[in-house]
Scaffold this motif. Structure first.
Motif, PDB file in Angstrom:
ATOM      1  N   SER A  71       1.181  -1.328  -0.155  1.00 55.86           N
ATOM      2  CA  SER A  71      -0.297   0.207  -0.006  1.00 55.86           C
ATOM      3  C   SER A  71       0.504   1.088  -0.135  1.00 55.86           C
ATOM      4  N   LEU A  72       1.776   0.326   1.110  1.00 51.70           N
ATOM      5  CA  LEU A  72       2.979   2.466   0.992  1.00 51.70           C
ATOM      6  C   LEU A  72       3.418   2.833  -0.674  1.00 51.70           C
ATOM      7  N   ALA A  73       4.264   1.590  -0.808  1.00 51.33           N
ATOM      8  CA  ALA A  73       4.441   2.271  -2.902  1.00 51.33           C
ATOM      9  C   ALA A  73       3.087   2.742  -3.316  1.00 51.33           C
ATOM     10  N   ASN A  74       2.534   1.624  -3.360  1.00 51.53           N
ATOM     11  CA  ASN A  74       1.095   2.372  -4.119  1.00 51.53           C
ATOM     12  C   ASN A  74       1.400   3.278  -4.103  1.00 51.53           C
ATOM     13  N   VAL A  75       1.161   4.066  -3.123  1.00 49.14           N
ATOM     14  CA  VAL A  75       0.862   5.722  -2.528  1.00 49.14           C
ATOM     15  C   VAL A  75       2.168   6.487  -3.451  1.00 49.14           C
ATOM     16  N   ASP A 364      -6.977  11.544  -8.750  1.00 55.27           N
ATOM     17  CA  ASP A 364      -8.020  10.785  -8.435  1.00 55.27           C
ATOM     18  C   ASP A 364      -7.391   9.430  -7.146  1.00 55.27           C
ATOM     19  N   MET A 365      -6.477   8.735  -7.599  1.00 56.67           N
ATOM     20  CA  MET A 365      -6.930   7.770  -7.256  1.00 56.67           C
ATOM     21  C   MET A 365      -6.058   7.866  -5.497  1.00 56.67           C
ATOM     22  N   LEU A 366      -4.873   8.660  -5.760  1.00 62.79           N
ATOM     23  CA  LEU A 366      -3.966   8.828  -4.578  1.00 62.79           C
ATOM     24  C   LEU A 366      -5.333   9.366  -3.355  1.00 62.79           C
ATOM     25  N   GLY A 367      -6.430   9.849  -3.334  1.00 65.30           N
ATOM     26  CA  GLY A 367      -7.526  10.329  -2.878  1.00 65.30           C
ATOM     27  C   GLY A 367      -8.102   9.505  -2.042  1.00 65.30           C
TER      28      GLY A 367
END
Length: 419
Positions: A71-75, A364-367
């Motif tokens: 999840s962290l890498a995704n963010v 949008d996805m980051l939010g």
């Protein structure tokens, strides 16, 4: 409000495309096939990985670290993924991300099957898999308008959602069976195979060269990121809805993911809770069928208005333990969410220029990504302080207020559906 009622096309207007018309276009067929295959594997993976880590150490903390690393890498990398998808041919970005994700999962599967897995290794591989997802997501979302004519975007988005939800149901069931019968390692091996197959399908998503982003004379990555931010923040309807959904997603994730199981254990039981969530997914599938056929002049307003339905399950959990009410609320929330999702994707694809679309999607996805853990972490302490039921009623009120706040925006209410 008259323009949110379905009506026949005026004389002289092109006939409305059929529900399955986008599937006549080969690039879209391969895109849907690839996305469905990927989501099938993504539904298997969390189940297989969870039991692989628990078999290895038996530690919930270790499991949280492994899942959190992804999840962290995704963010961290989602905005870079948006830039990459606007710089390069998107179908090739999807191929590369699928191969990388397949390689990480194949390595995880091999180490689990051979008994050589360690937590540090799983942490690293999970983070790399998160990077692959961050690169893939904006490209997959932004390529849809390149695969079908503009007049079919609404139907195309609804078909994508149907395939997504169906794959999630099938994948969750398959993951449980694989882990129970063959073991977590083989579940992860199947997940790796789905990524490689998806990569092959994405190679067949051929879009016209004129539609592909130019790669010459580009500014630097951070400059392109700033251009994406400018495109995002300059559209009031866009940032208002993303801000509203940051709040809604936080309230929903904390209520459904954390407090829902607490209420289930204290009253109607885990089996019924699983059935409620299954009914929510069934509502999404039904909602996608309806969303295909909706004809409205203000599509974004229509979709945001349906967000009031998100209140129902959270409020029901706070007020009652009556199973029938909860089952109906679960179905209704799934149906409402799908009306918004199809309307939102279609609106973005219509009103954001193609060359900026992946970067805008990444914001949008980051939010959404940031909102989910915030709600999940906050739910427990709030419930301890105010009580579980009161916290759920409060979360329902937060969702309602956030929805009404979005509707107060004139841009949200008046943006026209251009097709």
């Amino acid at each position: 409000m008259t323009d949110i009622v379905a009506a026949p096309a005026p004389t002289g207007e092109e006939p409305r495309p059929g529900m399955l018309a986008p599937l006549r276009h080969a690039p879209f067929r391969f895109l849907v096939a690839g996305r469905t295959t990927t989501m099938l594997g993504n539904a298997v993976a969390p189940i297989a990985l969870a039991f692989a880590v628990l078999d290895l150490t038996g530690s919930a903390r270790d499991l949280g670290l492994v899942v959190g690393a992804r999840s962290l890498a995704n963010v961290v990398f989602i905005l870079f993924g948006g830039v990459i998808a606007d710089r390069l041919p998107r179908h090739l970005v999807m191929v590369g991300a699928s191969v990388l994700a397949g390689a990480t999962q194949a390595t995880v599967a091999l180490t689990v099957l051979t008994g050589t897995a360690t937590i540090p290794l799983l942490l690293c591989l999970s983070a790399v898999n998160g990077v692959a997802a961050a690169v893939s997501f904006p490209a997959v979302a932004a390529i849809v308008p390149q695969t079908v004519p503009a007049g079919m975007l609404q139907q195309a988005n609804a078909i994508n959602r149907l395939a997504f939800n169906s794959a999630m149901i099938a994948g969750s069931s398959l993951g449980g069976v694989l882990v129970a019968t063959a073991g977590p390692g083989w579940g992860l091996a199947v997940d790796a195979g789905t990524f490689f197959l998806a990569g092959l399908l994405f190679t067949l998503v051929r879009v016209p060269k004129s539609d592909q982003p130019a790669v010459l004379e580009r500014p630097g990555i951070f400059a392109e990121m700033r251009l994406g931010w400018t495109a995002f923040i300059s559209r009031t309807w866009l940032w208002v809805v993303v801000a509203g959904f940051c709040v809604i997603n936080a309230a929903l994730s904390g209520s459904v993911s954390v407090l829902g199981p607490v209420v289930a254990d204290a009253s109607f039981g885990r089996t019924t809770w699983g059935l409620i969530l299954a009914l929510e997914t069934a509502g999404m599938i039904a909602g996608a069928f309806v969303a295909m056929r909706v004809r409205v002049g203000r599509l974004l307003f229509y979709g945001v208005l349906w967000c009031l339905g998100d209140v129902l399950l959270v409020l029901a959990l706070g007020l009652t333990s009556t199973v029938l009410v909860l089952l109906l609320a679960g179905f209704a929330v799934g149906f409402a969410l799908e009306q918004f999702t199809v309307a939102w994707d279609t609106t973005m694809q219509e009103h954001v220029p193609s060359e900026m679309l992946a970067r805008v999607y990444s914001y949008d996805m980051l939010g959404s990504i940031l909102a989910l853990p915030v709600g999940q972490v906050a739910a427990g302490p709030l419930a301890e302080h105010f009580g579980v039921r009161h916290t759920l009623v409060g979360a329902a009120a937060v969702i309602a207020v956030a929805t009404v706040a979005m509707l107060f925006s004139r841009d949200v209410r008046q943006l026209r559906h251009t097709l």
